[in-house]
Motif scaffolding. Structure first.
Motif, PDB file in Angstrom:
ATOM      1  N   VAL A 215       0.821  89.354   5.871  1.00 42.89           N
ATOM      2  CA  VAL A 215       0.645  87.919   6.487  1.00 42.89           C
ATOM      3  C   VAL A 215       1.757  88.067   7.466  1.00 42.89           C
ATOM      4  CG1 VAL A 215       0.636  85.491   6.799  1.00 42.89           C
ATOM      5  CG2 VAL A 215      -0.441  86.434   5.092  1.00 42.89           C
ATOM      6  N   GLY A 216       1.609  88.036   9.057  1.00 46.24           N
ATOM      7  CA  GLY A 216       2.491  88.372   9.856  1.00 46.24           C
ATOM      8  C   GLY A 216       3.106  86.863  10.116  1.00 46.24           C
ATOM      9  N   VAL A 217       4.221  86.598  10.010  1.00 47.54           N
ATOM     10  CA  VAL A 217       5.026  85.210  10.483  1.00 47.54           C
ATOM     11  C   VAL A 217       5.610  85.453  11.621  1.00 47.54           C
ATOM     12  CG1 VAL A 217       6.377  83.526   9.553  1.00 47.54           C
ATOM     13  CG2 VAL A 217       5.485  85.205   7.976  1.00 47.54           C
ATOM     14  N   GLY A 218       5.166  84.459  12.845  1.00 45.36           N
ATOM     15  CA  GLY A 218       5.655  84.445  14.196  1.00 45.36           C
ATOM     16  C   GLY A 218       4.633  85.609  14.761  1.00 45.36           C
ATOM     17  N   MET A 219       3.355  85.215  14.672  1.00 48.22           N
ATOM     18  CA  MET A 219       2.230  85.994  15.136  1.00 48.22           C
ATOM     19  C   MET A 219       1.136  85.322  15.464  1.00 48.22           C
ATOM     20  SD  MET A 219       1.078  89.717  13.609  1.00 48.22           S
ATOM     21  CE  MET A 219       0.099  90.701  14.380  1.00 48.22           C
ATOM     22  N   ASN A 220       0.620  85.580  16.754  1.00 52.03           N
ATOM     23  CA  ASN A 220      -0.776  84.926  17.157  1.00 52.03           C
ATOM     24  C   ASN A 220      -1.802  85.496  16.571  1.00 52.03           C
ATOM     25  OD1 ASN A 220      -3.081  84.386  18.762  1.00 52.03           O
ATOM     26  ND2 ASN A 220      -1.583  83.137  20.216  1.00 52.03           N
ATOM     27  N   GLU A 221      -2.331  85.110  15.582  1.00 51.50           N
ATOM     28  CA  GLU A 221      -3.723  85.685  14.921  1.00 51.50           C
ATOM     29  C   GLU A 221      -4.804  85.901  15.929  1.00 51.50           C
ATOM     30  OE1 GLU A 221      -5.431  83.310  12.036  1.00 51.50           O
ATOM     31  OE2 GLU A 221      -5.888  81.650  12.861  1.00 51.50           O
ATOM     32  N   THR A 222      -4.849  85.302  17.195  1.00 51.37           N
ATOM     33  CA  THR A 222      -5.966  85.542  18.068  1.00 51.37           C
ATOM     34  C   THR A 222      -5.718  86.751  18.825  1.00 51.37           C
ATOM     35  OG1 THR A 222      -6.499  83.137  18.185  1.00 51.37           O
ATOM     36  CG2 THR A 222      -7.475  84.491  19.819  1.00 51.37           C
TER      37      THR A 222
ATOM     38  N   VAL B  58       3.178  82.012  18.082  1.00 56.44           N
ATOM     39  CA  VAL B  58       3.160  80.841  17.103  1.00 56.44           C
ATOM     40  C   VAL B  58       2.322  80.961  16.099  1.00 56.44           C
ATOM     41  CG1 VAL B  58       3.082  78.484  16.725  1.00 56.44           C
ATOM     42  CG2 VAL B  58       4.189  79.122  18.827  1.00 56.44           C
ATOM     43  N   GLY B  59       2.820  81.070  14.860  1.00 57.53           N
ATOM     44  CA  GLY B  59       1.643  81.015  13.722  1.00 57.53           C
ATOM     45  C   GLY B  59       1.813  81.848  12.626  1.00 57.53           C
ATOM     46  N   PHE B  60       0.744  82.029  11.833  1.00 58.76           N
ATOM     47  CA  PHE B  60       0.648  83.120  10.741  1.00 58.76           C
ATOM     48  C   PHE B  60      -0.690  83.790  10.983  1.00 58.76           C
ATOM     49  CE2 PHE B  60       3.157  79.764   8.829  1.00 58.76           C
ATOM     50  CZ  PHE B  60       4.183  80.609   7.877  1.00 58.76           C
ATOM     51  N   ASP B  61      -0.630  85.151  10.790  1.00 58.79           N
ATOM     52  CA  ASP B  61      -1.664  85.961  11.103  1.00 58.79           C
ATOM     53  C   ASP B  61      -1.928  86.924   9.813  1.00 58.79           C
ATOM     54  OD1 ASP B  61      -3.744  87.504  12.476  1.00 58.79           O
ATOM     55  OD2 ASP B  61      -2.480  89.061  13.429  1.00 58.79           O
ATOM     56  N   PRO B  62      -3.238  86.540   9.043  1.00 59.51           N
ATOM     57  CA  PRO B  62      -4.089  85.505   9.323  1.00 59.51           C
ATOM     58  C   PRO B  62      -3.514  84.145   8.858  1.00 59.51           C
ATOM     59  CG  PRO B  62      -4.559  86.633   7.481  1.00 59.51           C
ATOM     60  CD  PRO B  62      -3.371  87.315   7.993  1.00 59.51           C
ATOM     61  N   SER B  63      -4.178  83.181   9.183  1.00 59.30           N
ATOM     62  CA  SER B  63      -3.712  81.828   8.785  1.00 59.30           C
ATOM     63  C   SER B  63      -4.545  81.206   7.622  1.00 59.30           C
ATOM     64  CB  SER B  63      -3.975  80.947   9.902  1.00 59.30           C
ATOM     65  OG  SER B  63      -5.399  80.724  10.447  1.00 59.30           O
ATOM     66  N   VAL B  64      -5.508  81.978   7.111  1.00 63.70           N
ATOM     67  CA  VAL B  64      -6.140  81.484   6.006  1.00 63.70           C
ATOM     68  C   VAL B  64      -6.536  82.738   5.029  1.00 63.70           C
ATOM     69  CG1 VAL B  64      -8.484  80.572   4.947  1.00 63.70           C
ATOM     70  CG2 VAL B  64      -7.442  79.683   7.221  1.00 63.70           C
TER      71      VAL B  64
END
Length: 204
Positions: free
Chosen positions: A24-31, A37-43
């Motif tokens: 899970v990447g922290v500080g990564m846009n999953e799109t 901003v965010g977590f990649d993936p977020s779920v």
């Protein structure tokens, strides 16, 4: 035919081999797959014995366990990765990015946010095993209106607490969720070999 003790040992060993690690990447846009901003993936949908590796991208970030109702407030006694700062010039796929490992001890829903970045209300949240009654969509919506807890004065970069989710509730299960949903099958290349099948083959 193999002795029962041998079969039991084989099954235990197979269970360990089949454990999956979710990156899970922290500080990564999953799109976009880029820094953001965010977590990649977020779920993600791990099972007991799996591991989650939080890997920190450019900026200042942390992975902090929280609750479904107040996503931007740390869960008392919950997991805290500590704060990690990565130079802004580091590429999103740079080698040797700092990371911490979080072991899954239960499949009840668990919730995380990036407290250090200050972007929780903007969607920097992660849902682990969301349920039909506590969905990832609603968790993200709750984050947008959640009170924001101030950062601790400590900048210690060592994780605290364990992988069990004290205070979490709800039954586990997949659900329609915004963002990228990663299952064990997608992480491990959809190899559908079960411990039972392995044991049956070994028994012959």
């Amino acid at each position: 035919m193999q002795p029962l003790t041998t079969i039991a040992t084989f099954i235990l060993a197979s269970s360990s081999v089949l454990a999956t690690e979710f990156l899970v990447g922290v500080g990564m846009n999953e799109t976009t797959g880029q820094k953001g901003v965010g977590f990649d993936p977020s779920v993600i949908l791990p099972v007991v014995g799996d591991n989650v590796r939080f890997e920190f991208r450019s900026g200042t970030h942390s992975a902090v366990q929280t609750t479904f109702d107040t996503p931007c407030v740390p869960l008392p006694g919950g997991y805290n990765s500590g704060v990690f700062t990565v130079d802004d010039s580091a590429a999103v796929d740079a080698p040797n990015l700092p990371s911490v490992l979080f072991m899954i001890n239960d499949t009840i829903p668990m919730w995380f946010f990036d407290q250090a970045s200050g972007n929780c209300q903007q969607g920097a949240v992660l849902a682990i095993n969301p349920s039909t009654s506590q969905t990832a969509d609603q968790f993200r919506a709750n984050a947008a209106k959640s009170p924001v807890a101030p950062m601790s004065t400590s900048t210690e970069s060592s994780p605290t607490s364990s992988g069990s989710a004290a205070g979490a509730s709800g039954s586990s299960g997949n659900n329609g969720a915004a963002g990228v949903v990663v299952t064990r099958a997608s992480v491990s290349g959809a190899v559908g070999v079960t411990v039972g099948a392995l044991a049956a083959a070994f028994w012959l």
